[in-house]
Design a protein around this motif. Structure first.
Motif, PDB file in Angstrom:
ATOM      1  N   ASN A 400       0.847  -1.191   0.000  1.00 36.69           N
ATOM      2  CA  ASN A 400       0.000   0.000   0.000  1.00 36.69           C
ATOM      3  C   ASN A 400       0.882   1.239   0.000  1.00 36.69           C
ATOM      4  O   ASN A 400       1.472   1.603   1.017  1.00 36.69           O
ATOM      5  CB  ASN A 400      -0.911   0.002   1.228  1.00 36.69           C
ATOM      6  N   ILE A 401       0.994   1.883  -1.168  1.00 37.90           N
ATOM      7  CA  ILE A 401       1.814   3.097  -1.270  1.00 37.90           C
ATOM      8  C   ILE A 401       0.947   4.339  -1.459  1.00 37.90           C
ATOM      9  O   ILE A 401       1.424   5.391  -1.897  1.00 37.90           O
ATOM     10  CB  ILE A 401       2.848   2.982  -2.410  1.00 37.90           C
ATOM     11  N   GLY A 402      -0.340   4.200  -1.148  1.00 32.34           N
ATOM     12  CA  GLY A 402      -1.217   5.360  -1.136  1.00 32.34           C
ATOM     13  C   GLY A 402      -1.401   5.986  -2.502  1.00 32.34           C
ATOM     14  O   GLY A 402      -1.470   5.317  -3.532  1.00 32.34           O
ATOM     15  N   ALA A 403      -1.453   7.321  -2.504  1.00 28.81           N
ATOM     16  CA  ALA A 403      -1.728   8.056  -3.736  1.00 28.81           C
ATOM     17  C   ALA A 403      -0.597   7.948  -4.747  1.00 28.81           C
ATOM     18  O   ALA A 403      -0.801   8.243  -5.928  1.00 28.81           O
ATOM     19  CB  ALA A 403      -1.993   9.524  -3.411  1.00 28.81           C
ATOM     20  N   ARG A 404       0.578   7.535  -4.304  1.00 32.27           N
ATOM     21  CA  ARG A 404       1.692   7.383  -5.258  1.00 32.27           C
ATOM     22  C   ARG A 404       1.392   6.306  -6.296  1.00 32.27           C
ATOM     23  O   ARG A 404       2.007   6.287  -7.355  1.00 32.27           O
ATOM     24  CB  ARG A 404       2.983   7.059  -4.509  1.00 32.27           C
ATOM     25  N   ARG A 405       0.461   5.401  -5.988  1.00 34.14           N
ATOM     26  CA  ARG A 405       0.068   4.381  -6.959  1.00 34.14           C
ATOM     27  C   ARG A 405      -0.511   5.021  -8.213  1.00 34.14           C
ATOM     28  O   ARG A 405      -0.345   4.506  -9.326  1.00 34.14           O
ATOM     29  CB  ARG A 405      -0.957   3.443  -6.319  1.00 34.14           C
ATOM     30  N   LEU A 406      -1.174   6.159  -8.054  1.00 28.38           N
ATOM     31  CA  LEU A 406      -1.792   6.818  -9.204  1.00 28.38           C
ATOM     32  C   LEU A 406      -0.745   7.277 -10.214  1.00 28.38           C
ATOM     33  O   LEU A 406      -1.005   7.293 -11.418  1.00 28.38           O
ATOM     34  CB  LEU A 406      -2.632   8.013  -8.735  1.00 28.38           C
ATOM     35  N   TYR A 407       0.448   7.668  -9.735  1.00 28.70           N
ATOM     36  CA  TYR A 407       1.504   8.074 -10.661  1.00 28.70           C
ATOM     37  C   TYR A 407       1.853   6.920 -11.597  1.00 28.70           C
ATOM     38  O   TYR A 407       1.967   7.096 -12.819  1.00 28.70           O
ATOM     39  CB  TYR A 407       2.758   8.490  -9.880  1.00 28.70           C
ATOM     40  N   THR A 408       2.014   5.719 -11.010  1.00 24.45           N
ATOM     41  CA  THR A 408       2.405   4.565 -11.804  1.00 24.45           C
ATOM     42  C   THR A 408       1.315   4.179 -12.790  1.00 24.45           C
ATOM     43  O   THR A 408       1.591   3.894 -13.966  1.00 24.45           O
ATOM     44  CB  THR A 408       2.706   3.370 -10.876  1.00 24.45           C
ATOM     45  N   LEU A 409       0.065   4.172 -12.330  1.00 21.94           N
ATOM     46  CA  LEU A 409      -1.036   3.781 -13.195  1.00 21.94           C
ATOM     47  C   LEU A 409      -1.242   4.775 -14.334  1.00 21.94           C
ATOM     48  O   LEU A 409      -1.449   4.378 -15.492  1.00 21.94           O
ATOM     49  CB  LEU A 409      -2.323   3.646 -12.371  1.00 21.94           C
ATOM     50  N   MET A 410      -1.202   6.067 -14.032  1.00 18.36           N
ATOM     51  CA  MET A 410      -1.388   7.079 -15.083  1.00 18.36           C
ATOM     52  C   MET A 410      -0.279   6.991 -16.126  1.00 18.36           C
ATOM     53  O   MET A 410      -0.531   7.117 -17.332  1.00 18.36           O
ATOM     54  CB  MET A 410      -1.399   8.477 -14.449  1.00 18.36           C
ATOM     55  N   GLU A 411       0.941   6.776 -15.673  1.00 19.78           N
ATOM     56  CA  GLU A 411       2.059   6.659 -16.619  1.00 19.78           C
ATOM     57  C   GLU A 411       1.882   5.434 -17.505  1.00 19.78           C
ATOM     58  O   GLU A 411       2.165   5.473 -18.707  1.00 19.78           O
ATOM     59  CB  GLU A 411       3.382   6.588 -15.850  1.00 19.78           C
TER      60      GLU A 411
END
Length: 454
Positions: A400-411
């Motif tokens: 669980n890395i929180g909102a940082r997961r969104l960076y990876t998914l968007m990229e």
């Protein structure tokens, strides 16, 4: 010091940080208390100590972002450090007192910038006169110094300043007619900086040696050919330096650090020794805590700008506290952080708000980046909901890395579009639910693959 009310501070933080209302309210009150303390009588003001804060919660929930945004609102000297950079005196690593020296340097730079703006009008006037002197060589201004000066028999008397021609040149300069003309100007060049390696616990000696070497090798004048506009900007900086009293700057900076400084200590949990472990690295971790204790409690630190008291500096600490807890800190340090707030883990609802509400949302950033290639990107609500749900699912199944997961998914979603963007200029691309599923479906479904990629 900022005089924003707690409600105004929370409103500003809401523009960039979703959720975590309790943590935002706590730091807002702490900020306001800094301003309230300044309104008291000096005698009572000295007795009121700041209430330091510990923010606990998993990574990626907004602890560091709250501190970063707070720094911009504070208008006070602010420093963010990682507790893991420091070691006990005697070990290889940074001394904890260096955080106070770094904070003082930040304050000095802030005050110097303010003083530069204050004297800028006078500096611009002086720089303009120097530019005109260079454009009209041979003329000497009539001053008290040379008004009664007699020339020697083999020396021509100074030529009077041609006021009419000078005013014509002044008008041309102000209209920008002379901006591209090249002139030779003497600019103060910085002496070569000599770095000093300080022994652990002896950083003061290193700073003193560096200052001494700086005085031995003063700045020198160097002639350079520059355009008039560039020379004017360089001379403004030089004239402003002459008009600034650095002793006064240092005094103001020290006062700001002592009365309004804020230090954010991240990863405090990494120096908390677990009670069920003894020896090894925990010895050094506890040593770091004991070195931090006098700084947080209040002591005097020697900096190159003078002695700085830490009694009224506000300390905000943060940590995930996955494998340790605040009670694993030494009792004396626990007592110096009376306010504690636990930040909540983020779910799909928060992820959706993070993608849509903040001024600097990832969707806004990627849209602006691709617009530079002539591509207009539109996101449907269903696509962002699907993305938020996937982010929650991956966080639950892996780390669980929180909102940082969104960076990876968007990229991952926009990787192909970003690569082919120059060839697709002028197109409009709609990111819908099927587009998200097509680009993320395989990775999200395959747990082993997602552990490595996401």
């Amino acid at each position: 010091m900022s005089n924003l009310t707690p409600r105004e501070i929370v409103t500003e933080l809401d523009k960039y940080i979703i959720g975590q209302d309790a943590a935002k309210r706590m730091v807002a009150v702490a900020m306001r208390n800094r301003w309230r303390r300044q309104q008291l009588d000096p005698e009572l003001r000295e007795e009121i100590a700041p209430k330091n804060i510990i923010m606990m919660g998993p990574t990626g929930v907004g602890k560091t972002e709250i501190a970063r945004r707070l720094a911009r609102l504070a208008k006070c000297p602010f420093l963010k450090v990682e507790a893991t950079k420091f070691t006990e005196v005697g070990y290889v690593g940074r001394d904890v007192e260096s955080m106070i020296r770094d904070l003082t340097e930040i304050a000095v730079n802030m005050v110097r910038q303010e003083e530069t703006e204050r004297v800028r009008q006078r500096a611009e006037k002086n720089a303009e006169e120097r530019i005109l002197d260079l454009l009209l060589p041979g003329s000497v201004p009539k001053t008290e110094k040379n008004f009664f000066q007699l020339s020697t028999p083999d020396q021509e008397p100074p030529k009077p300043r041609d006021t009419e021609t000078r005013e014509k040149f002044r008008d041309m300069f102000r209209r920008g007619v002379l901006d591209e003309r090249e002139i030779e100007v003497e600019i103060t060049s910085q002496a070569p900086q000599m770095g000093m390696v300080g022994m652990p616990g002896m950083e003061d000696m290193g700073m003193q040696m560096q200052d001494m070497l700086g005085r031995m090798f003063p700045n020198q004048k160097k002639a350079r050919k520059m355009r008039v506009r560039d020379a004017y900007e360089a001379l403004i900086d030089e004239e402003a330096e002459k008009l600034i009293d650095m002793d006064k700057v240092s005094d103001i900076a020290r006062e700001r650090v002592e009365q309004g400084g804020i230090i954010f200590i991240d990863e405090l949990d990494k120096v908390a020794a677990r009670q069920d472990q003894q020896g090894g690295a925990d010895v050094s971790r506890e040593g770091v805590q004991r070195d931090l204790l006098p700084i947080v409690e209040g002591c005097v630190v020697n900096t190159k700008h003078g002695m700085v008291r830490t009694d009224h500096i506000l300390f905000i600490a943060a940590g995930a506290f996955h494998y340790s807890k605040p009670s694993d800190l030494i009792p004396e340090l626990q007592g110096r952080f009376p306010l504690r707030e636990e930040l909540q883990a983020l779910g799909k609802e928060e992820f959706y708000r993070i993608l849509t509400e903040p001024k600097n949302a990832l969707t806004v950033q990627y849209k602006a980046l691709l617009q530079t290639e002539g591509i207009n990107v539109d996101y449907t609500r269903e696509a962002l909901e699907e993305l938020s749900e996937m982010a929650q699912r991956v966080n639950e199944e892996t780390e669980n890395i929180g909102a940082r997961r969104l960076y990876t998914l968007m990229e991952k979603i926009l990787a192909d579009l970003s690569f082919h963007a120059p060839e697709r200029s002028g197109q409009t691309v709609q990111i819908d639910r099927s587009y998200v599923q097509e680009n993320l479906g395989d990775v999200v479904e395959d747990r082993d693959l997602s552990r490595f990629i996401l």
